[in-house]
Design a protein around this motif. Sequence first.
Motif, mmCIF file in Angstrom:
data_model
loop_
_atom_site.group_PDB
_atom_site.id
_atom_site.type_symbol
_atom_site.label_atom_id
_atom_site.label_comp_id
_atom_site.label_asym_id
_atom_site.label_seq_id
_atom_site.Cartn_x
_atom_site.Cartn_y
_atom_site.Cartn_z
ATOM 1 N N GLN A 6 -55.288 -29.967 58.607
ATOM 2 C CA GLN A 6 -54.930 -28.652 58.079
ATOM 3 C C GLN A 6 -54.754 -27.659 59.214
ATOM 4 O O GLN A 6 -55.507 -27.676 60.187
ATOM 5 C CB GLN A 6 -56.044 -28.120 57.169
ATOM 6 C CG GLN A 6 -56.208 -28.845 55.872
ATOM 7 C CD GLN A 6 -57.280 -28.192 55.007
ATOM 8 O OE1 GLN A 6 -58.209 -28.853 54.566
ATOM 9 N NE2 GLN A 6 -57.141 -26.914 54.737
ATOM 10 N N TRP A 34 -54.782 -29.212 46.651
ATOM 11 C CA TRP A 34 -55.315 -28.017 47.303
ATOM 12 C C TRP A 34 -56.478 -27.488 46.467
ATOM 13 O O TRP A 34 -56.334 -27.256 45.267
ATOM 14 C CB TRP A 34 -54.259 -26.921 47.431
ATOM 15 C CG TRP A 34 -53.382 -27.075 48.632
ATOM 16 C CD1 TRP A 34 -52.090 -27.493 48.664
ATOM 17 C CD2 TRP A 34 -53.739 -26.798 49.988
ATOM 18 N NE1 TRP A 34 -51.612 -27.509 49.947
ATOM 19 C CE2 TRP A 34 -52.604 -27.077 50.787
ATOM 20 C CE3 TRP A 34 -54.904 -26.326 50.612
ATOM 21 C CZ2 TRP A 34 -52.591 -26.910 52.168
ATOM 22 C CZ3 TRP A 34 -54.900 -26.169 51.982
ATOM 23 C CH2 TRP A 34 -53.755 -26.458 52.755
ATOM 24 N N TYR A 89 -60.164 -22.940 52.131
ATOM 25 C CA TYR A 89 -59.174 -23.779 51.457
ATOM 26 C C TYR A 89 -59.204 -25.198 52.022
ATOM 27 O O TYR A 89 -59.160 -25.388 53.239
ATOM 28 C CB TYR A 89 -57.772 -23.181 51.620
ATOM 29 C CG TYR A 89 -57.613 -21.891 50.864
ATOM 30 C CD1 TYR A 89 -58.023 -20.681 51.418
ATOM 31 C CD2 TYR A 89 -57.090 -21.880 49.570
ATOM 32 C CE1 TYR A 89 -57.899 -19.500 50.714
ATOM 33 C CE2 TYR A 89 -56.964 -20.700 48.858
ATOM 34 C CZ TYR A 89 -57.376 -19.509 49.436
ATOM 35 O OH TYR A 89 -57.269 -18.339 48.728
ATOM 36 N N CYS A 91 -57.487 -29.057 51.770
ATOM 37 C CA CYS A 91 -56.454 -29.987 51.339
ATOM 38 C C CYS A 91 -57.091 -31.368 51.237
ATOM 39 O O CYS A 91 -57.996 -31.708 52.012
ATOM 40 C CB CYS A 91 -55.318 -29.987 52.358
ATOM 41 S SG CYS A 91 -53.985 -31.145 51.998
#
Lengths: 115, 111
Positions: A6, A34, A89, A91
């Motif tokens: 990421q 996500w 965040y 992934c």
Amino acid sequence: NAGVTQTPKFQVLKTGQSMTLQCAQDMNHNSMYWYRQDPGMGLRLIYYSASEGTTDKGEVPNGYNVSRLNKREFSLRLESAAPSQTSVYFCASSLYPPGRREKLFFGSGTQLSVL
Amino acid sequence: EDKVVQSPLSLVVHEGDTVTLNCSYEVTNFRSLLWYKQEKKAPTFLFMLTSSGIEKKSGRLSSILDKKELSSILNITATQTGDSAIYLCAVGAGGSYIPTFGRGTSLIVHP
């Protein structure tokens, strides 16, 4: 041994700015996801892509858009950032689409602050 | 709406103690329950439990799925400071089977 990568790792935005979080996996996985993680809230699904060319909304999609650019890459875009989008965040990817009891492989996260 | 609840939310122990973390769920069409360990960054996979595999063990960690009680426990024996982390429980269910995560249990192990 890269797995799920990421970028960026950290980002500070002002309210109203836009940005794109990038994610790439080198495991030849079909599905990508996500998530956002807020303190005390666990991981909440924003969007996912079961296979190349498809995307679907998760639990908290408002304010976000995604693009499955190819099998390797899945990006998350904030068009007009808001303080409520301050979060970490993640992934993730899996070999098979949802429904195959697949474990997820996670990237190391992007810490985003919106002022 | 699928629901995954973990308890306790936080736990502080000393090295050598045994801990039990709980995960209960209310979901439609249960498929699997997964445990992850999250240290500073990415969650890493520990176990997957399904209707056909209700008990898993790896070293000092073990997990059991109780299908009747709709819950799972994660046991860690002889804890070490390296076990300090957030432990996440996730349940795959519903139409999409995408895992729904609980809030996690924060475990701190003191020397």
